[in-house]
Design an enzyme around this catalytic site. Structure first.
Site, mmCIF file in Angstrom:
data_model
loop_
_atom_site.group_PDB
_atom_site.id
_atom_site.type_symbol
_atom_site.label_atom_id
_atom_site.label_comp_id
_atom_site.label_asym_id
_atom_site.label_seq_id
_atom_site.Cartn_x
_atom_site.Cartn_y
_atom_site.Cartn_z
ATOM 1 N N ARG A 99 0.828 -1.220 0.000
ATOM 2 C CA ARG A 99 0.000 0.000 0.000
ATOM 3 C C ARG A 99 0.855 1.260 0.000
ATOM 4 O O ARG A 99 0.460 2.271 -0.579
ATOM 5 C CB ARG A 99 -0.912 0.009 1.217
ATOM 6 C CG ARG A 99 -1.906 -1.132 1.167
ATOM 7 C CD ARG A 99 -3.298 -0.612 1.323
ATOM 8 N NE ARG A 99 -4.240 -1.710 1.250
ATOM 9 C CZ ARG A 99 -5.392 -1.740 1.888
ATOM 10 N NH1 ARG A 99 -5.729 -0.731 2.675
ATOM 11 N NH2 ARG A 99 -6.200 -2.761 1.756
ATOM 12 N N LYS A 127 -18.040 -16.797 3.573
ATOM 13 C CA LYS A 127 -19.471 -16.588 3.795
ATOM 14 C C LYS A 127 -20.204 -15.933 2.626
ATOM 15 O O LYS A 127 -19.724 -14.973 2.043
ATOM 16 C CB LYS A 127 -19.661 -15.719 5.037
ATOM 17 C CG LYS A 127 -19.100 -16.404 6.263
ATOM 18 C CD LYS A 127 -19.611 -15.896 7.592
ATOM 19 C CE LYS A 127 -19.840 -14.440 7.710
ATOM 20 N NZ LYS A 127 -19.635 -13.878 9.020
ATOM 21 N N GLY A 141 -8.430 -9.228 0.601
ATOM 22 C CA GLY A 141 -7.184 -9.426 1.337
ATOM 23 C C GLY A 141 -6.621 -10.828 1.207
ATOM 24 O O GLY A 141 -5.430 -11.014 0.936
ATOM 25 N N GLY A 148 -12.948 -4.495 0.393
ATOM 26 C CA GLY A 148 -14.325 -4.069 0.647
ATOM 27 C C GLY A 148 -14.777 -2.995 -0.334
ATOM 28 O O GLY A 148 -15.888 -3.041 -0.862
HETATM 29 P P1 ADP Z 1 -11.035 -12.202 0.649
HETATM 30 O O1 ADP Z 1 -10.251 -11.697 1.830
HETATM 31 O O2 ADP Z 1 -10.148 -12.538 -0.513
HETATM 32 O O3 ADP Z 1 -12.183 -11.311 0.291
HETATM 33 P P2 ADP Z 1 -12.704 -13.850 2.300
HETATM 34 O O4 ADP Z 1 -12.224 -13.120 3.496
HETATM 35 O O5 ADP Z 1 -14.082 -13.659 1.861
HETATM 36 O O6 ADP Z 1 -11.687 -13.592 1.071
HETATM 37 O O7 ADP Z 1 -12.560 -15.412 2.530
HETATM 38 C C1 ADP Z 1 -11.346 -16.008 2.909
HETATM 39 C C2 ADP Z 1 -11.561 -17.081 3.927
HETATM 40 O O8 ADP Z 1 -12.474 -18.070 3.460
HETATM 41 C C3 ADP Z 1 -10.274 -17.795 4.228
HETATM 42 O O9 ADP Z 1 -9.951 -17.582 5.585
HETATM 43 C C4 ADP Z 1 -10.589 -19.257 3.946
HETATM 44 O O10 ADP Z 1 -10.029 -20.154 4.899
HETATM 45 C C5 ADP Z 1 -12.101 -19.287 4.042
HETATM 46 N N1 ADP Z 1 -12.660 -20.450 3.336
HETATM 47 C C6 ADP Z 1 -12.527 -20.766 2.036
HETATM 48 N N2 ADP Z 1 -13.129 -21.949 1.768
HETATM 49 C C7 ADP Z 1 -13.663 -22.389 2.927
HETATM 50 C C8 ADP Z 1 -14.404 -23.557 3.310
HETATM 51 N N3 ADP Z 1 -14.717 -24.496 2.418
HETATM 52 N N4 ADP Z 1 -14.785 -23.662 4.602
HETATM 53 C C9 ADP Z 1 -14.460 -22.716 5.494
HETATM 54 N N5 ADP Z 1 -13.775 -21.595 5.208
HETATM 55 C C10 ADP Z 1 -13.373 -21.431 3.947
HETATM 56 MG MG MG Z 2 -10.664 -11.775 3.932
#
Ligand code: ADP
Ligand code: MG
Length: 371
Positions: A14, A175, A328, A351
């Site tokens: 960043r 989620k 992230g 976000g």
């Molecule tokens: P980003 O930061 O790229 O937006 P998110 O924060 O939405 O991504 O999601 C990342 C998290 O999702 C990771 O911590 C990962 O472990 C979790 N994750 C991915 N697949 C699964 C799964 N099948 N069950 C539980 N957690 C999961």
């Molecule tokens: Mg995340």
């Protein structure tokens, strides 16, 4: 921004991303006052979250000393600003040491704004928040977009306005609740939506499949079914995993198995996509001309469940398509694989990029004069 235990900077992405705007301003003789935040001090002074390591790294990157103050408003700050000469840079203390920042307090914003003649917003990562330093100050001095903010809006804007086709979005993560709006928004824009990660389980359940002990959002099963119907009506191909890596426990040591989505054992949970799904998703990614990725497709922090995310990240990196990655954890996965350079645009705001792509206005952008 990530710091190590000893408060040295673990990842300066960043800071580096802000350099073009800082150089642009100082090269033209502007007195440049830098305002930023670090971590979540919650409106209080937190010693560990002072901006000193940022000043040091910024100085290294710019090849000059960057002076840093221990406050961001008040008489001492005003004095120091008054002593600045053309082309000088001054970094203020963590703006989130004051509760007025996140509350977008008018008086706090007025004090910040009083230090300068012009506000340049380069904080895409917080552009979706109406804080004093992202929104409030524009009530008192004119605001314009910095080069990074402009680039983010330009690249993400092209995704919204119809890009090279096929347009493929890969959405994963834990989620659905976090991402339901973006899924909905993408259904009207993409040719193919690939869904993996924890959120895929809720879709599998909506299709009537048994998902064992997998992470499921039971209150979102109905919404997931609506999205499946909407995809079918709107001719968008929505692909879910067809096979999964499952284990009886959320642990890297748990015994893993590859199963069809129709045969998830009752005592197991889905922790990654399986090889057949990797193959299918990789093929779709290979045919895309525009790609957007947000969210790992498995628990990639645990080595045994990182294969799916690694394979798809590699496929996106290899693709000739215009590729945009936000989030992230997704960006962390790219870094781990060392393929960040092969992505057209890695967003500095997880976000913010999501809210922008949902079609929402960003408060930090709307108040700028050159939006
Ligand atoms: P980003 O930061 O790229 O937006 P998110 O924060 O939405 O991504 O999601 C990342 C998290 O999702 C990771 O911590 C990962 O472990 C979790 N994750 C991915 N697949 C699964 C799964 N099948 N069950 C539980 N957690 C999961
Ligand atoms: Mg995340």
């Amino acid at each position: 921004m990530p710091l190590n235990e000893d408060r040295s900077i673990a990842d300066d992405t960043r800071i580096r991303a802000s350099l073009p705007t800082i150089r642009y301003l100082t090269d033209r003789g502007a007195k440049t006052i830098l305002v930023s935040h670090l971590g979540r001090p919650g409106g209080e002074q937190v010693e560990k979250l002072r901006m000193d390591p940022v000043a040091a790294r910024l100085g290294e990157l710019l090849g000059r000393v960057v002076d840093k103050l221990d406050d961001c408003i008040g008489p001492a700050v005003r004095d120091a600003v008054g002593r600045m000469r053309d082309g000088d840079i001054l970094l203020l203390e963590n703006v989130r040491f004051y509760p007025g920042e996140q509350k977008n307090d008018r008086q706090f914003a007025r004090e910040l704004a009083s230090l300068a003649d012009l506000y340049v917003n380069d904080a895409f990562g917080t552009a979706h928040r109406a804080h004093a330093s992202t929104r409030g100050v524009t009530e008192f001095i004119p605001g314009v977009a910095g080069l990074l903010l402009e680039k983010e809006l330009d690249v993400l804007g092209r995704l919204l306005s119809g890009s090279g086709r096929p347009f493929v979005a890969l959405i994963g993560g834990a989620k659905i609740a976090d991402k339901i709006n973006i899924l909905e928004s993408f259904l009207g824009r993409v040719d193919t939506l690939l869904i993996g990660g924890g959120m895929a389980n809720t879709f599998l359940k909506a299709k009537g499949l048994a998902v064992g002990k997998s992470l499921v959002e039971n209150d979102k099963v109905g919404r997931a079914r609506e999205l499946l119907d909407k995809a079918a009506e709107s001719n968008v191909r929505l692909l879910l995993p067809t096979d999964l890596v499952v284990a009886p426990a959320f642990s890297p040591d748990a015994e893993q198995k590859i199963v069809s989505v129709e045969a998830i054992p009752e005592d197991s949970m889905a922790l990654d996509i399986g090889p057949e799904t990797i193959g299918e998703f990789t093929k779709v990614i290979g045919e895309a001309r525009t790609l957007f990725w947000n969210g790992p497709v498995g628990v990639f922090e645990m080595e045994p469940f990182a294969r799916g995310t690694e394979a798809l990240a590699a496929a996106i990196a290899k693709s000739e398509a215009v590729s945009v990655v936000g989030g992230g954890d997704s960006v962390a996965a790219l870094k781990k694989l060392g393929v960040t350079e092969q992505i057209t645009h890695v967003s500095t705001g997880g976000g913010a990029s999501m809210e922008f792509l949902e079609g929402k206005g960003l408060p930090g952008v709307e108040a700028l004069q050159d939006k």
